[in-house]
Design a protein around this motif. Sequence first.
Motif, PDB file in Angstrom:
ATOM      1  N   UNK A   1      80.124  88.098  49.116  1.00  0.00           N
ATOM      2  CA  UNK A   1      80.551  86.731  49.396  1.00  0.00           C
ATOM      3  C   UNK A   1      80.845  86.523  50.868  1.00  0.00           C
ATOM      4  N   UNK A   2      81.165  87.611  51.616  1.00  0.00           N
ATOM      5  CA  UNK A   2      81.492  87.436  53.023  1.00  0.00           C
ATOM      6  C   UNK A   2      80.291  86.956  53.818  1.00  0.00           C
ATOM      7  N   UNK A   3      79.092  87.070  53.237  1.00  0.00           N
ATOM      8  CA  UNK A   3      77.895  86.533  53.887  1.00  0.00           C
ATOM      9  C   UNK A   3      77.903  85.013  53.894  1.00  0.00           C
ATOM     10  N   UNK A   4      78.801  84.405  53.116  1.00  0.00           N
ATOM     11  CA  UNK A   4      78.917  82.951  53.054  1.00  0.00           C
ATOM     12  C   UNK A   4      80.076  82.522  53.952  1.00  0.00           C
ATOM     13  N   UNK A   5      79.833  81.704  54.951  1.00  0.00           N
ATOM     14  CA  UNK A   5      80.944  81.256  55.796  1.00  0.00           C
ATOM     15  C   UNK A   5      81.935  80.448  54.981  1.00  0.00           C
ATOM     16  N   UNK A   6      83.230  80.625  55.266  1.00  0.00           N
ATOM     17  CA  UNK A   6      84.249  79.902  54.511  1.00  0.00           C
ATOM     18  C   UNK A   6      84.367  78.474  55.022  1.00  0.00           C
ATOM     19  N   UNK A   7      84.054  77.534  54.146  1.00  0.00           N
ATOM     20  CA  UNK A   7      84.197  76.114  54.434  1.00  0.00           C
ATOM     21  C   UNK A   7      85.025  75.521  53.294  1.00  0.00           C
ATOM     22  N   UNK A   8      86.251  75.072  53.560  1.00  0.00           N
ATOM     23  CA  UNK A   8      87.107  74.574  52.474  1.00  0.00           C
ATOM     24  C   UNK A   8      86.496  73.369  51.758  1.00  0.00           C
TER      25      UNK A   8
ATOM     26  N   UNK B   1      83.885  83.143  45.029  1.00  0.00           N
ATOM     27  CA  UNK B   1      83.984  82.821  46.440  1.00  0.00           C
ATOM     28  C   UNK B   1      85.125  81.841  46.625  1.00  0.00           C
ATOM     29  N   UNK B   2      86.337  82.272  46.252  1.00  0.00           N
ATOM     30  CA  UNK B   2      87.445  81.340  46.053  1.00  0.00           C
ATOM     31  C   UNK B   2      88.188  80.932  47.322  1.00  0.00           C
ATOM     32  N   UNK B   3      87.878  81.550  48.456  1.00  0.00           N
ATOM     33  CA  UNK B   3      88.506  81.127  49.700  1.00  0.00           C
ATOM     34  C   UNK B   3      90.018  81.178  49.625  1.00  0.00           C
ATOM     35  N   UNK B   4      90.681  80.074  49.963  1.00  0.00           N
ATOM     36  CA  UNK B   4      92.147  80.043  49.932  1.00  0.00           C
ATOM     37  C   UNK B   4      92.699  79.718  48.546  1.00  0.00           C
ATOM     38  N   UNK B   5      91.819  79.666  47.543  1.00  0.00           N
ATOM     39  CA  UNK B   5      92.268  79.528  46.159  1.00  0.00           C
ATOM     40  C   UNK B   5      92.518  78.131  45.677  1.00  0.00           C
ATOM     41  N   UNK B   6      92.050  77.127  46.416  1.00  0.00           N
ATOM     42  CA  UNK B   6      92.400  75.761  46.058  1.00  0.00           C
ATOM     43  C   UNK B   6      91.828  75.304  44.713  1.00  0.00           C
TER      44      UNK B   6
ATOM     45  N   UNK C   1      86.908  88.422  51.098  1.00  0.00           N
ATOM     46  CA  UNK C   1      87.677  88.439  52.334  1.00  0.00           C
ATOM     47  C   UNK C   1      89.156  88.677  52.009  1.00  0.00           C
ATOM     48  N   UNK C   2      89.679  89.820  52.409  1.00  0.00           N
ATOM     49  CA  UNK C   2      91.047  90.188  52.050  1.00  0.00           C
ATOM     50  C   UNK C   2      92.080  89.228  52.631  1.00  0.00           C
ATOM     51  N   UNK C   3      91.817  88.677  53.819  1.00  0.00           N
ATOM     52  CA  UNK C   3      92.764  87.725  54.410  1.00  0.00           C
ATOM     53  C   UNK C   3      92.860  86.457  53.572  1.00  0.00           C
ATOM     54  N   UNK C   4      91.716  85.987  53.070  1.00  0.00           N
ATOM     55  CA  UNK C   4      91.732  84.793  52.223  1.00  0.00           C
ATOM     56  C   UNK C   4      92.398  85.064  50.879  1.00  0.00           C
ATOM     57  N   UNK C   5      92.183  86.264  50.337  1.00  0.00           N
ATOM     58  CA  UNK C   5      92.856  86.625  49.086  1.00  0.00           C
ATOM     59  C   UNK C   5      94.373  86.602  49.280  1.00  0.00           C
ATOM     60  N   UNK C   6      94.832  87.168  50.391  1.00  0.00           N
ATOM     61  CA  UNK C   6      96.275  87.179  50.675  1.00  0.00           C
ATOM     62  C   UNK C   6      96.820  85.767  50.821  1.00  0.00           C
ATOM     63  N   UNK C   7      96.074  84.911  51.492  1.00  0.00           N
ATOM     64  CA  UNK C   7      96.517  83.521  51.660  1.00  0.00           C
ATOM     65  C   UNK C   7      96.569  82.807  50.311  1.00  0.00           C
ATOM     66  N   UNK C   8      95.554  83.014  49.477  1.00  0.00           N
ATOM     67  CA  UNK C   8      95.535  82.377  48.157  1.00  0.00           C
ATOM     68  C   UNK C   8      96.730  82.820  47.323  1.00  0.00           C
ATOM     69  N   UNK C   9      97.056  84.099  47.367  1.00  0.00           N
ATOM     70  CA  UNK C   9      98.194  84.601  46.599  1.00  0.00           C
ATOM     71  C   UNK C   9      99.501  84.003  47.119  1.00  0.00           C
TER      72      UNK C   9
END
Length: 251
Positions: free
Chosen positions: A27-34, A59-64, A82-90
């Motif tokens: 999924x990291x091959x996909x740029x994160x666009x909210x 590909x849940x990004x910030x989990x919205x 992306x571990x940073x996005x997983x942490x933010x979502x949590x």
Amino acid sequence: MTILLSRRSLLLGSASLLAMPASARRAKDVPYVPTPAEVVEGMLDMAGLKAGERLIDLGSGDGRIARAAARRGATALGVEIDSDLVARARSLTRLEGLEERARFVRDDLFTVSLRDVDVVTLYLLPALNERLKPKLLTEMKAGARVVSHAFDMGDWPHDDFREIADKRVYRWTIPAIAGGEWQLIRDDGTLARLVIDQRYSTVSGMFEGRAIEAARLSGAVLRFTADGTAYRGVVGARTIAGEGWRAERID
């Protein structure tokens, strides 16, 4: 007449799409666009998400999306590499008090199980949608829904399409495996031979050697007319259960 007997055969031999290096599938091959908030809500509306259902956002990004599903009473899982996005979502989930209904894992899109899931949501690139298509069709149960922001599924026709806040959103329903040869058994004991051709949710076929009419497959529900009689049945693994009739698959 081609008889389709498996979910993979619905995909024109696309099982080969899964034979690729893991690095090409991440999924990291996909740029994160909210996804905009109004599109998130619109996607869940299109999915017909109900309280108590299970949703996976690939590909849940910030989990919205998962958090919005949890607010509707669903159980949601966000899958993100992306571990940073997983942490933010949590973190956001804790702040909203949604931890009992929404959780997030760092995982590859192609390894997470989709069995017993009611809704899958996506905001990926077209190539990843195409590669995911066999997994969606082979793992998800009949009647489950797939909703994609921005991109379609190639030759898999969508069931619904809307523009929400100038964004494209598509929905599909996972079809049962109806293709093949069946012996239809009426309650009075009389028999008939039914042959169904299937491509995704599009079906046609023959009934005692004559073409069926008005054939439709919606999830697990099969409808058709033969010799002036309307038939409706629920397709299972080896049977179709109708009112006044049933059918058994012929190997």
